[in-house]
Design an enzyme around this catalytic site. Structure first.
Site, PDB file in Angstrom:
ATOM      1  N   CYS A 119      21.218  29.500  13.141  1.00 51.68           N
ATOM      2  CA  CYS A 119      22.320  29.522  14.095  1.00 51.68           C
ATOM      3  C   CYS A 119      22.682  28.105  14.537  1.00 51.68           C
ATOM      4  O   CYS A 119      23.861  27.734  14.567  1.00 51.68           O
ATOM      5  CB  CYS A 119      21.945  30.383  15.306  1.00 51.68           C
ATOM      6  SG  CYS A 119      23.330  30.690  16.433  1.00 51.68           S
ATOM      7  N   CYS A 120      21.678  27.300  14.856  1.00 50.82           N
ATOM      8  CA  CYS A 120      21.928  25.920  15.257  1.00 50.82           C
ATOM      9  C   CYS A 120      22.541  25.117  14.118  1.00 50.82           C
ATOM     10  O   CYS A 120      23.404  24.256  14.341  1.00 50.82           O
ATOM     11  CB  CYS A 120      20.625  25.261  15.716  1.00 50.82           C
ATOM     12  SG  CYS A 120      20.062  25.757  17.349  1.00 50.82           S
ATOM     13  N   CYS A 202      23.225  26.484  24.834  1.00 50.39           N
ATOM     14  CA  CYS A 202      24.011  27.713  24.725  1.00 50.39           C
ATOM     15  C   CYS A 202      23.443  28.798  25.651  1.00 50.39           C
ATOM     16  O   CYS A 202      22.253  28.796  25.975  1.00 50.39           O
ATOM     17  CB  CYS A 202      24.012  28.213  23.280  1.00 50.39           C
ATOM     18  SG  CYS A 202      24.769  27.064  22.109  1.00 50.39           S
ATOM     19  N   CYS A 205      20.255  30.830  24.571  1.00 48.14           N
ATOM     20  CA  CYS A 205      19.014  30.124  24.244  1.00 48.14           C
ATOM     21  C   CYS A 205      18.552  29.168  25.334  1.00 48.14           C
ATOM     22  O   CYS A 205      17.685  28.321  25.086  1.00 48.14           O
ATOM     23  CB  CYS A 205      19.197  29.355  22.933  1.00 48.14           C
ATOM     24  SG  CYS A 205      19.753  30.365  21.548  1.00 48.14           S
ATOM     25  N   CYS A 224      17.374  21.401  18.389  1.00 50.30           N
ATOM     26  CA  CYS A 224      18.395  22.154  17.660  1.00 50.30           C
ATOM     27  C   CYS A 224      18.666  21.569  16.289  1.00 50.30           C
ATOM     28  O   CYS A 224      19.372  22.182  15.484  1.00 50.30           O
ATOM     29  CB  CYS A 224      19.684  22.215  18.475  1.00 50.30           C
ATOM     30  SG  CYS A 224      20.357  20.590  18.889  1.00 50.30           S
TER      31      CYS A 224
END
Length: 229
Positions: A119-120, A202, A205, A224
């Site tokens: 995702c990062c 975010c 997280c 990240c």
């Protein structure tokens, strides 16, 4: 100064350990003189970025600033973003990944829960590569005391991954140093800092916590991928 001359001059400057001797504002003035307009500040709207933005625009009002919009930043972060653009009359450049809908279609819902590294990579690392694609130096707000993974961050060094210079002018600053500058200059800050969020990312997280304890809480992950360690 030509690009090649600037590179050679900075390389010599770094090899002699000179960056470590300069206060943050002087180091920013140094890289502005060597690299502007091929220089940019990565702004994630945390307190360190507010300090750097204030220093940078004082040295060069037309300096470039960019942000990575993951589409899942906190409302308080977006609010500060608008406030900063208005205060400094600056347009923050935006770099972003695919829409959340497209990401879900390709990788499934809530990817940040199942594979936060991917995702990062999609929402931050790849957009950062594009943001840095046409500059010779970038500015980051990381500090050595934020986490063990950042303890050796240089104030100015060569970024191997992106093949350009990277400066961390606040690397040797403490948390108290940052807050003192903010109070002295009456700078706007992310409201989440006042609610126990030392580090803000975010929504999915990030939780309150000191240092980087609130990032990816309960996981081994602490970075990240924007700042290789």
């Amino acid at each position: 100064m030509s690009r090649a001359a600037a590179h050679a001059e900075v390389e010599s400057f770094v090899s002699k350990g000179k960056p470590e001797q300069l206060p943050a504002a002087e180091l920013l003035a140094y890289v502005v003189d060597r690299f502007h307009p091929s220089l940019t500040l990565a702004c994630s709207f945390q307190k360190e970025d507010t300090v750097l933005l204030d220093m940078l625009l004082d040295a060069e009002p037309s300096a470039r600033v960019f942000a990575l919009d993951t589409h899942v930043l906190f409302p308080e972060t977006y609010a500060l973003w608008r406030q900063i653009e208005k205060r400094y009359d600056v347009q923050v450049e935006v770099f972003e990944g695919p829409s959340l809908g497209l990401q879900a279609a390709r990788h499934g819902d809530a990817l940040w829960e199942r594979n936060p590294n991917l995702c990062c990579s999609i929402r931050k690392v790849e957009p950062l590569a594009r943001a840095l694609g046409n500059v010779d130096c970038w500015i980051s707000g990381i500090r050595r005391d934020q986490s063990p993974t950042r303890a050796d961050a240089p104030k100015l060094g060569w970024d191997e991954r992106h093949e350009l210079w990277k400066t961390n002018p606040l690397a040797d600053w403490s948390d108290d140093d940052v807050w003192s500058y903010i109070r002295e200059r009456d700078l706007p800050v992310n409201e989440l800092h006042g609610r126990g969020y030392a580090s803000i990312g975010c929504t999915h997280c990030t939780q309150p916590g000191s240092g980087r304890e609130g990032r990816w809480s309960g996981m081994e992950k602490t970075e990240c991928g924007l700042h290789p360690v």
